[in-house]
Design a protein around this motif. Structure first.
Motif, PDB file in Angstrom:
ATOM      1  N   ARG A 779      -5.186   2.618   6.279  1.00  0.00           N
ATOM      2  CA  ARG A 779      -4.031   1.791   6.643  1.00  0.00           C
ATOM      3  C   ARG A 779      -3.724   1.817   8.131  1.00  0.00           C
ATOM      4  O   ARG A 779      -2.939   1.000   8.616  1.00  0.00           O
ATOM      5  CB  ARG A 779      -2.784   2.275   5.875  1.00  0.00           C
ATOM      6  N   ALA A 780      -4.373   2.783   8.902  1.00  0.00           N
ATOM      7  CA  ALA A 780      -4.129   2.827  10.337  1.00  0.00           C
ATOM      8  C   ALA A 780      -5.173   3.711  11.004  1.00  0.00           C
ATOM      9  O   ALA A 780      -5.809   4.547  10.347  1.00  0.00           O
ATOM     10  CB  ALA A 780      -2.731   3.365  10.625  1.00  0.00           C
ATOM     11  N   THR A 802       3.987   2.626  12.608  1.00  0.00           N
ATOM     12  CA  THR A 802       3.099   1.839  11.747  1.00  0.00           C
ATOM     13  C   THR A 802       2.916   2.514  10.404  1.00  0.00           C
ATOM     14  O   THR A 802       2.936   1.873   9.343  1.00  0.00           O
ATOM     15  CB  THR A 802       1.734   1.635  12.435  1.00  0.00           C
ATOM     16  N   VAL A 803       2.757   3.839  10.419  1.00  0.00           N
ATOM     17  CA  VAL A 803       2.561   4.577   9.174  1.00  0.00           C
ATOM     18  C   VAL A 803       3.829   4.536   8.338  1.00  0.00           C
ATOM     19  O   VAL A 803       3.790   4.314   7.110  1.00  0.00           O
ATOM     20  CB  VAL A 803       2.148   6.029   9.467  1.00  0.00           C
ATOM     21  N   GLU A 805       6.078   2.247   8.294  1.00  0.00           N
ATOM     22  CA  GLU A 805       6.209   0.898   7.724  1.00  0.00           C
ATOM     23  C   GLU A 805       5.310   0.754   6.500  1.00  0.00           C
ATOM     24  O   GLU A 805       5.711   0.167   5.478  1.00  0.00           O
ATOM     25  CB  GLU A 805       5.845  -0.141   8.786  1.00  0.00           C
ATOM     26  N   ARG A 806       4.081   1.310   6.581  1.00  0.00           N
ATOM     27  CA  ARG A 806       3.150   1.206   5.454  1.00  0.00           C
ATOM     28  C   ARG A 806       3.629   2.030   4.241  1.00  0.00           C
ATOM     29  O   ARG A 806       3.379   1.646   3.104  1.00  0.00           O
ATOM     30  CB  ARG A 806       1.765   1.715   5.877  1.00  0.00           C
ATOM     31  N   ASP A 808       6.727   2.473   3.382  1.00  0.00           N
ATOM     32  CA  ASP A 808       7.789   1.645   2.777  1.00  0.00           C
ATOM     33  C   ASP A 808       8.729   2.476   1.908  1.00  0.00           C
ATOM     34  O   ASP A 808       9.138   2.058   0.809  1.00  0.00           O
ATOM     35  CB  ASP A 808       7.151   0.524   1.944  1.00  0.00           C
TER      36      ASP A 808
END
Length: 829
Positions: A779-780, A802-803, A805-806, A808
């Motif tokens: 995912r990143a 970013t992590v 957000e993934r 959630d």
């Protein structure tokens, strides 16, 4: 200026000698390292096998000096032996003169290679100041009951005209030197009871030889050949004699159907004396015929079994029944007692013998779930099983039957528990001239008498003409043979046999510690500081000769208070052979390359570099002049780079720390310098992979040529890289490294400069790419500092926008972290 290797190499060999760079002294305040190669026989010229061996040792010695060790690195010559006598006959010279001329010639050759030996310590085993101590040690062994003399069947090489130890019979029964067939011969000989040390020799393989190749450890273990079992006693009423036989399978004792003796067994002669003339001649002829076979041929499992039945019988120790006695070629006097109990159902050689001669086969062990019939068996059953036809022991499995039956046999008095060894006592007599005289005299009144220690050495006459390979000239020198008995003063005769030359090489490494001592073989303080040898280098062909004898000597010398260590060599490196045209270099094959010619054409540094680069030390090396040319070109590249950048490289200044370098190109080059230091150090010190160490120096040289950055920082890095390159190159190719080091303005030789140390900051990576997975899916990818521990890496990843957000907001079950590489986050939902 041209790379004039002739002038450069001569210059630096002279400088090292004048500055005494490689002399070592006992100094308990400093850490020591004893580096040693097996010393050569002075054959007259070095061959490529020598060059490979000594280049390895010299490279290690130079490396360890630069690491701050007090390094003992000596050289000498194993100078006694048969080749000198053969050469004396061939060239019409004296062995003494031939040997000493060769010693001086080979010494000059070794010096021309730039090897960093402490030449003050040179030892020559043919020198009276050395072999005097051979004689002294022999007398100490005699005092301790380890030396004896007896008539025995011995290995005889007719071509060499001398006796051989068992270890010197090789390749199916041939002489280890001349490869002629070896026969058996009865002679009165001198022996050393090395078997008294057999148990310690085998035990210490497991506990003290961890630095030896496993292949050599296995060879020694097999040669010593320890086995547990029992010794049986068979009574021969007709001859008023008892025979003893050793077995590891006492559970087969009820299956004995014959007794077999070696042709050389002492009972055979007694039998011949008791027999009528015709029968005696028949038995005697058989003994002579099979006695001429080699031990290897006779013991070969597939060889034809030959036997001769005698009219005598032994008594079965269990049943009391008579058992026929045979003479058999496959029974050897060198193993066990020279007699075996024949159990044909459970030993294949016995089975083959019985089927040939119609002897009964009685199975006493059955396979589980099976049944053996002695009349119909087609092969011996040699595995474990269940006892049968064995009286009260029927039904016992082998593991229980053996100890139970041995205990029973001991109670009944016909056996005793025993440990047996394949190793035999060391036969050291040689019917040769060029060797250490055995220090005994033969007196008609007192018998065999030792020479008093104060009369040592018994000097070997030097002005001797050798005419016959098969006869020692000492036997034709009445003026040397004639002496007086040390006990009664009556006329006596010197012992004319000389010692096996392996006696000389069994303790020479101790003499290097105190080479000029006139009161003892060596000083206790010196040998306790230097011994044991930290790194020994030599051929695997000595695994069951020199290496076993050297281990025995060390244990004996420790037992009489001469030294504290009980094993002579901590680490052993067995180098591979030098191969040309698919075969080992040898004169007989006509594929020898003369090192002198190659050194003259390319220089010693090139030859050393090639021979260390062409293959890992333990592997065979394929000779290639193209490879030599490649090594020469590499040294030329190093020379040209320094010469072309001399103005920059001569500048002074400390290396720039990694934290002051901002430019990524400069940081990468700095890192290349220090990863080279780290890798080369590891390759030499721990891995002993000298070829990969050289490859890394070639890569650093390529990096120097490719490094195009400019400015003061770049020039400082060039200076640092060249300093590292020359220091790391100097153990391999020392002369060119010294010359370039001096050209850079250094006053002291590079040989005494410290080894470079890799800087931790320079080794660290600036950043790494860490893959982030969520439930196993990527995912990143995050750029993060290298070297973060697991907790810090997890924290950095979990804090990344970013992590988050993934994720959630989903709850985290666990995280799996692989530092510098990956973080896998397992979540619910």
């Amino acid at each position: 200026m041209a790379y004039d290797f002739h002038a450069i190499e001569a210059k630096w060999q002279r400088v090292w000698q004048e500055k005494r760079c490689f002399e070592a002294e006992t100094d308990p305040s400093r850490p020591k390292f004893y580096c040693l190669e097996m010393f050569p026989y002075p054959s007259g010229a070095l061959h490529m096998g020598h060059i490979r061996n000594y280049s390895m040792g010299d490279m290690l010695a130079r490396f360890l000096r630069k690491k701050g060790m007090n390094v003992l690195y000596p050289m000498g010559f194993d100078a006694f032996g048969m080749p000198a006598e053969n050469a004396a006959i061939k060239y019409r010279t004296k062995p003494h003169d031939w040997t000493w001329n060769n010693i001086e010639h080979m010494t000059s050759q070794l010096k021309s290679m730039g090897y960093s030996y402490d030449w003050r310590r040179r030892v020559e085993t043919c020198n009276p100041n050395y072999y005097r101590w051979n004689q002294w040690i022999f007398l100490q062994m005699y005092k301790k009951g380890l030396v004896y003399r007896k008539e025995a069947p011995v290995n005889w090489c007719g071509s060499c005209g001398t006796v051989l130890a068992n270890e010197q019979v090789v390749d199916g029964g041939h002489c280890w030197r001349c490869h002629s067939s070896v026969t058996k011969k009865n002679l009165r000989q001198w022996f050393i009871k090395i078997t008294d040390y057999a148990q310690e020799l085998v035990d210490d393989i497991e506990t003290k030889l961890g630095g030896w190749p496993e292949r050599v450890r296995i060879m020694q273990r097999n040669w010593i050949g320890r086995s547990e079992g029992a010794q049986l006693t068979f009574h021969l009423p007709e001859l008023d004699y008892t025979i003893e036989a050793f077995t590891t399978r006492f559970d087969t004792v009820f299956g004995i159907t014959f007794i077999a003796l070696a042709p050389e067994h002492e009972l055979v002669r007694k039998m011949i004396e008791r027999l009528p003339e015709d029968e005696a001649r028949k038995l005697s002829d058989f003994v002579d015929r099979v006695g001429a076979q080699s031990a290897i041929e006779r013991s070969d499992a597939g060889a034809e079994k030959l036997g001769c039945k005698t009219p005598f019988c032994g008594r079965h120790p269990v049943t009391g029944k008579p058992i026929p006695i045979w003479i058999a070629n496959y029974v050897l006097t060198d193993y066990g007692t020279g007699a075996i109990m024949g159990v044909p159902a459970h030993d294949q050689r016995d089975f083959d013998f019985c089927r040939k001669y119609g002897i009964e086969v009685i199975p006493v062990i059955q396979p589980e779930g099976g049944h053996l019939d002695g009349a119909t068996m087609t092969a011996a059953f040699e595995d474990d099983g269940i006892a049968c036809n064995s009286g009260q022991f029927d039904g016992l499995p082998t593991a229980r039957a053996i100890p139970t039956m041995i205990a029973w046999g001991e109670r009944e008095g016909f056996c005793k528990r025993e440990v047996n060894f394949r190793l035999r006592d060391w036969l050291i007599s040689r019917q040769r001239y060029w060797g250490t005289p055995i220090p005994f005299v033969h007196c008609p009144h007192c018998g065999v008498v030792p020479v008093p220690e104060e009369q040592l050495p018994v000097l070997l006459p030097e002005d001797v003409e050798v005419k016959d390979v098969g006869r020692s000239p000492l036997l034709d020198m009445p003026e040397w043979l004639a002496t007086t008995c040390p006990q009664c003063g009556a006329p006596a005769t010197r012992e004319a046999d000389t010692m096996d030359t392996f006696f000389c090489s069994s303790w020479y490494f101790n003499r290097y510690c105190s080479p000029n001592d006139t009161k003892a073989p060596f000083e206790r303080a010196d040998v306790d500081y230097w011994m044991a040898v930290d790194q020994y280098i030599g051929g695997i062909e000595h695994a069951c000769l020199h290496l076993i004898y050297a281990r025995f000597f060390t244990k004996f010398l420790a037992d009489i208070g001469m030294m504290k260590v009980r094993e002579p060599f901590i680490n052993l490196l067995t180098q591979g052979m030098v191969i040309k045209d698919g075969a080992k270099m040898s004169k007989s094959l006509g594929n020898v390359v003369d090192p002198t010619e190659i050194v003259e054409k390319y220089g010693a540094d090139t030859v050393r570099l090639f021979i260390l680069f062409a293959a890992p030390p333990q592997n065979d090396l394929d000779w290639s002049e193209r490879g030599v040319e490649g090594a020469h070109r590499f040294l030329g590249r190093v020379w040209r780079y320094v010469e072309e950048h001399l103005d920059v490289l001569r500048s002074t200044g400390d290396p720039i720390p990694m934290n002051r370098l901002q430019d990524p190109v400069l940081r990468d080059f700095k890192r290349r310098i220090h990863t080279t230091i780290e890798a080369v150090t590891r390759d030499i010190d721990r891995e002993k992979q000298f070829n990969t160490a050289i490859a890394r120096l070639m890569e650093l040289t390529n990096a120097l040529y490719s490094f195009a950055a400019e400015g003061a920082e770049a020039d400082a890095l060039r200076r640092e890289a060249v300093n590292v390159l020359l220091n790391c190159l100097s153990p391999f190719s020392p002369h060119i490294a010294e010359e370039l080091w001096e050209m850079l303005g250094n006053a002291d030789p590079i040989s005494v400069a410290p080894w470079p140390v890799a800087e931790a900051d320079a080794l660290a990576q600036d950043a790494v790419t860490v893959v982030v997975q969520i439930n196993g899916k990527v995912r990143a990818r995050l750029e993060l500092p290298a070297g973060l521990d697991g907790a810090e890496l997890e924290a950095r990843v979990m804090a990344d926008p970013t992590v988050r957000e993934r994720l959630d907001g989903r709850p985290v079950v666990k995280t799996i972290v692989v530092p510098d590489k990956l973080v896998n986050i397992v979540v619910k939902g």
